[in-house]
Motif scaffolding. Structure first.
Motif, PDB file in Angstrom:
ATOM      1  N   ALA A  11      19.788   0.638   1.781  1.00 43.78           N
ATOM      2  CA  ALA A  11      19.136  -0.142   0.735  1.00 43.78           C
ATOM      3  C   ALA A  11      18.199  -1.187   1.335  1.00 43.78           C
ATOM      4  N   THR A  12      18.592  -1.787   2.460  1.00 44.90           N
ATOM      5  CA  THR A  12      17.731  -2.772   3.124  1.00 44.90           C
ATOM      6  C   THR A  12      16.445  -2.130   3.623  1.00 44.90           C
ATOM      7  N   LEU A  13      16.555  -0.937   4.219  1.00 38.93           N
ATOM      8  CA  LEU A  13      15.364  -0.233   4.698  1.00 38.93           C
ATOM      9  C   LEU A  13      14.430   0.132   3.547  1.00 38.93           C
ATOM     10  N   ARG A  14      14.999   0.561   2.440  1.00 39.43           N
ATOM     11  CA  ARG A  14      14.162   0.884   1.281  1.00 39.43           C
ATOM     12  C   ARG A  14      13.438  -0.348   0.762  1.00 39.43           C
ATOM     13  N   ALA A  15      14.144  -1.478   0.701  1.00 41.91           N
ATOM     14  CA  ALA A  15      13.528  -2.710   0.214  1.00 41.91           C
ATOM     15  C   ALA A  15      12.405  -3.169   1.143  1.00 41.91           C
ATOM     16  N   GLN A  16      12.636  -3.094   2.456  1.00 40.22           N
ATOM     17  CA  GLN A  16      11.584  -3.481   3.400  1.00 40.22           C
ATOM     18  C   GLN A  16      10.373  -2.565   3.294  1.00 40.22           C
ATOM     19  N   ARG A  17      10.607  -1.300   3.103  1.00 36.76           N
ATOM     20  CA  ARG A  17       9.482  -0.365   2.977  1.00 36.76           C
ATOM     21  C   ARG A  17       8.700  -0.630   1.695  1.00 36.76           C
ATOM     22  N   ALA A  18       9.385  -0.954   0.608  1.00 41.20           N
ATOM     23  CA  ALA A  18       8.699  -1.262  -0.645  1.00 41.20           C
ATOM     24  C   ALA A  18       7.964  -2.594  -0.573  1.00 41.20           C
ATOM     25  N   ALA A  19       8.539  -3.569   0.158  1.00 41.35           N
ATOM     26  CA  ALA A  19       7.920  -4.889   0.255  1.00 41.35           C
ATOM     27  C   ALA A  19       6.720  -4.901   1.191  1.00 41.35           C
ATOM     28  N   GLN A  20       6.704  -4.013   2.191  1.00 47.70           N
ATOM     29  CA  GLN A  20       5.615  -3.983   3.167  1.00 47.70           C
ATOM     30  C   GLN A  20       5.044  -2.565   3.252  1.00 47.70           C
ATOM     31  N   PRO A  21       4.249  -2.157   2.252  1.00 46.30           N
ATOM     32  CA  PRO A  21       3.662  -0.811   2.306  1.00 46.30           C
ATOM     33  C   PRO A  21       2.593  -0.733   3.386  1.00 46.30           C
ATOM     34  N   LEU A  22       2.260   0.469   3.767  1.00 46.57           N
ATOM     35  CA  LEU A  22       1.250   0.690   4.794  1.00 46.57           C
ATOM     36  C   LEU A  22      -0.124   0.304   4.247  1.00 46.57           C
ATOM     37  N   SER A  23      -0.832  -0.588   4.936  1.00 42.46           N
ATOM     38  CA  SER A  23      -2.091  -1.127   4.423  1.00 42.46           C
ATOM     39  C   SER A  23      -3.172  -0.067   4.317  1.00 42.46           C
ATOM     40  N   ILE A  24      -3.136   0.912   5.194  1.00 44.61           N
ATOM     41  CA  ILE A  24      -4.192   1.923   5.183  1.00 44.61           C
ATOM     42  C   ILE A  24      -4.203   2.698   3.879  1.00 44.61           C
ATOM     43  N   LEU A  25      -3.023   2.842   3.247  1.00 48.47           N
ATOM     44  CA  LEU A  25      -2.977   3.532   1.956  1.00 48.47           C
ATOM     45  C   LEU A  25      -3.661   2.713   0.875  1.00 48.47           C
ATOM     46  N   SER A  26      -3.459   1.397   0.928  1.00 49.74           N
ATOM     47  CA  SER A  26      -4.129   0.532  -0.043  1.00 49.74           C
ATOM     48  C   SER A  26      -5.631   0.482   0.201  1.00 49.74           C
ATOM     49  N   LEU A  27      -6.032   0.502   1.464  1.00 48.52           N
ATOM     50  CA  LEU A  27      -7.462   0.477   1.778  1.00 48.52           C
ATOM     51  C   LEU A  27      -8.161   1.760   1.360  1.00 48.52           C
ATOM     52  N   ALA A  28      -7.438   2.871   1.421  1.00 47.71           N
ATOM     53  CA  ALA A  28      -8.047   4.153   1.079  1.00 47.71           C
ATOM     54  C   ALA A  28      -8.147   4.386  -0.414  1.00 47.71           C
ATOM     55  N   GLU A  29      -7.396   3.625  -1.202  1.00 48.29           N
ATOM     56  CA  GLU A  29      -7.390   3.852  -2.648  1.00 48.29           C
ATOM     57  C   GLU A  29      -8.758   3.639  -3.282  1.00 48.29           C
TER      58      GLU A  29
END
Length: 293
Positions: A11-29
């Protein structure tokens, strides 16, 4: 306890992944969702050039190939925009210089000064382009490393999510095997073989005795293997002697047949005469040596 800790960690790993998404995905949107504004006021040639940007299909998946194609497309687009912009600005300045009051006149010295300034600016621009290319190469290399790391983390997280289900399946399989073992033991208890009724200590003792017998057999086999080369040599020697005896037997048989044939034909038997001569010689030698026969 271990299950609860595993669930908490996941659950901790899932929360960290949701809180810090990969920036390149946001930049490509924005590359796939951006559209040109409808209220843009541009000249006809620029509007014709910009209209090609709306032809890109924003529903394509984000892959290195599509991103590279988009980058090449936008580079070509902005190159055309730059050319159109410089053309329009040059025309505007030229017209203003003509219709101005007083007209703006440019001398040869002014052109030379502008050319020198332009050469310096071009050199600076070239250096800046080289720096940008180097930075882009470093960013691409870093992006590849980050992409590989992101894929590894995603695969690891997926494996972690699948582990609890696999553990449950393995536990169910273990329980089923234990039930089968219990059922087989119940069947073996009714068997007529007395060894199946032996206790653990008796079974271990019987196993130890069997191992000792196996060790003794192995020792005898090793001893026989050591004696095997000598036996093989003896057999080869006996084979050679047997061959020699067979040769002598065949020779004697041949001579006997030949002598019989000669006697039947009334001829001279050389073997018999040779035997008589040998017996006579033996009698003479015994007489000379005073040996009693």
């Amino acid at each position: 306890m271990a299950t609860s800790e595993y669930a908490t960690t996941l659950a901790t790993l899932r929360a960290q992944r949701a809180a810090q998404p990969l920036s390149i995905l946001s930049l490509a949107e924005p590359i796939t969702t951006s559209q040109l504004p409808a209220h843009a006021q541009t000249p006809s040639r620029i509007s014709d050039t910009l209209s090609t940007a709306t032809e890109a299909d924003s529903s394509l998946p984000l892959t290195p190939a599509t991103l590279t194609a988009d980058l090449s497309h936008y580079k070509d687009l902005f190159s055309k925009l730059r050319f159109s912009y410089l053309e329009q600005v040059t025309k505007e300045k030229y017209l203003r210089s003509i219709v101005g009051d007083p007209p703006l006149l440019v001398s040869h010295e002014d052109n030379l000064a502008l050319e020198e300034k332009l050469a310096v600016m071009k050199a600076n621009l070239k250096q800046m382009k080289e720096d940008v290319d180097t930075l882009v190469g470093e960013m691409e290399e870093r992006a590849r490393d980050v992409a590989h790391a992101y894929e590894g983390v995603s695969e690891g997280l997926q494996i972690l999510e699948e582990v609890p289900t696999e553990i449950q399946d393995l536990r169910a399989e273990v329980e089923q095997l234990q039930e089968e073992i219990k059922a087989r033991r119940g069947q073996e208890q009714g068997s007529s073989d007395p060894r199946m009724q032996m206790s653990l200590a008796a079974t271990e003792q019987a196993l130890m005795e069997q191992k000792e017998r196996n060790a003794e057999i192995d020792r005898q086999i090793a001893e026989l293997q050591k004696q095997l080369p000598g036996k093989v040599r003896e057999v080869e020697k006996m084979d050679r002697e047997l061959t020699e005896l067979e040769r002598r037997r065949n020779e004697s048989t041949r001579l006997a047949v030949e002598g019989r044939r000669r006697r039947e034909e009334g001829g001279r038997d050389e073997m018999e005469e040779l035997g008589r001569w040998n017996r006579a010689s033996e009698s003479v030698m015994k007489g000379l040596l005073w040996v009693e026969g």
